[in-house]
Write an enzyme that holds these catalytic residues in place. Structure first.
Site, PDB file in Angstrom:
ATOM      1  N   ASP A 121      35.005  33.465  25.282  1.00  0.00           N
ATOM      2  CA  ASP A 121      35.070  32.654  26.491  1.00  0.00           C
ATOM      3  C   ASP A 121      36.548  32.438  26.827  1.00  0.00           C
ATOM      4  OD1 ASP A 121      33.350  30.656  28.293  1.00  0.00           O
ATOM      5  OD2 ASP A 121      35.215  29.651  27.734  1.00  0.00           O
ATOM      6  N   ASN A 129      41.002  29.021  38.243  1.00  0.00           N
ATOM      7  CA  ASN A 129      40.340  29.110  39.547  1.00  0.00           C
ATOM      8  C   ASN A 129      40.771  27.972  40.468  1.00  0.00           C
ATOM      9  OD1 ASN A 129      38.826  31.473  39.563  1.00  0.00           O
ATOM     10  ND2 ASN A 129      37.038  30.532  38.625  1.00  0.00           N
ATOM     11  N   ASP A 138      39.400  36.331  39.427  1.00  0.00           N
ATOM     12  CA  ASP A 138      38.830  37.671  39.260  1.00  0.00           C
ATOM     13  C   ASP A 138      39.831  38.611  38.594  1.00  0.00           C
ATOM     14  OD1 ASP A 138      36.501  36.841  40.436  1.00  0.00           O
ATOM     15  OD2 ASP A 138      36.901  37.771  42.386  1.00  0.00           O
ATOM     16  N   GLU A 164      32.917  33.515  32.886  1.00  0.00           N
ATOM     17  CA  GLU A 164      34.105  33.867  32.105  1.00  0.00           C
ATOM     18  C   GLU A 164      33.751  34.151  30.650  1.00  0.00           C
ATOM     19  OE1 GLU A 164      34.006  29.282  32.094  1.00  0.00           O
ATOM     20  OE2 GLU A 164      33.423  30.911  33.424  1.00  0.00           O
TER      21      GLU A 164
END
Length: 253
Positions: A121, A129, A138, A164
């Protein structure tokens, strides 16, 4: 006329053409000796035969075109089927396996193999973000996948199972060997240049599980996920092996 150096295609109606030429010669030769009714009948037969031959040639050309179009259509359908299958089993952004495909793959391997599962993770991904926008998020995800692809062995399978969160499926590889691989993945991500606007780096936390043949995805993933959260609580950017993931030495890679 055929182009120079290009072999002419064989005439499918060569025999019919020869018969037609012979009949024409006979028709021309009987102008004086044959009764007019006989000559007229032969002339009518020649005309009908010529029409039939022209129509047959036309139908053959149409059939050839239809066959070519059908072959092209079949090839396109095969391409579309392969594309649809790929879309059904792969993540759109990264091109790695999606969650459903990972589950199916793991369960199929467990039918006859022991298997290790690495779950990772990205640390503090929400901050990336929120601070820099989803396009940068991204870009980070794609960078992480590039790190995984650069390090994992050819026998491994990479999947994206969440926004993620990723998995690495390792058939017939022990827990300790997979833990060492996860450490290599962790270092690859830690040292990768993600070019975040604030110059900060990206890290990931890892959980590793191993199970004998006969296991299933839910149990293997659950163990790896628990180990992942131990790594998260321990400070992130680290690898944790599930406590029950210690196979005998014969499985050590």
């Amino acid at each position: 006329m055929d182009s120079p150096g290009v072999a002419a295609s064989p005439d499918l109606f060569e025999a019919e053409n020869q018969a037609l030429l012979t009949a024409r010669a006979a028709h021309a030769g009987c102008a004086c000796s044959a009764p007019s009714q006989c000559r007229q009948a032969l002339g009518d037969l020649l005309l009908a035969y010529e029409r039939l031959l022209r129509e047959t040639r036309r139908l053959v050309r149409r059939s050839d075109r239809a066959e070519l179009e059908m072959n092209q259509l079949n090839a396109r359908l095969q391409d579309l089927a392969a594309e649809l299958e790929h879309r059904a089993t792969h993540d759109t952004l990264t091109g790695v396996l999606n969650r459903a495909a990972v589950i199916d793959l793991v369960n199929r391997h467990f039918a006859h193999d022991d298997l290790s599962l690495i779950v990772l993770d990205i640390d503090h991904f929400k901050r990336i973000n929120d601070s820099f926008g989803h396009p940068m998020g991204d870009k980070v995800i794609l960078g992480v996948v590039a790190c995984l692809q650069a390090v994992v062995p050819a026998t491994a399978h990479i999947g994206r199972v969440g926004g993620e969160e990723f998995t690495v499926v390792l058939p017939r590889q022990s827990g300790p060997a997979s833990e060492r691989l996860a450490q290599g993945l962790r270092r690859a991500i830690e040292s990768y240049e993600f070019d975040l606007p604030d110059g900060s780096g990206v890290t990931a936390s890892f959980g590793v599980s191993w199970a004998l043949p006969g296991g299933d995805f839910d149990n293997a993933y659950g163990l790896a996920d628990e180990a992942l959260y131990v790594a998260k609580r321990g400070g992130r950017n680290r690898v944790c092996l599930a406590a029950c993931s210690l196979p005998s030495l014969e499985h050590e890679v």
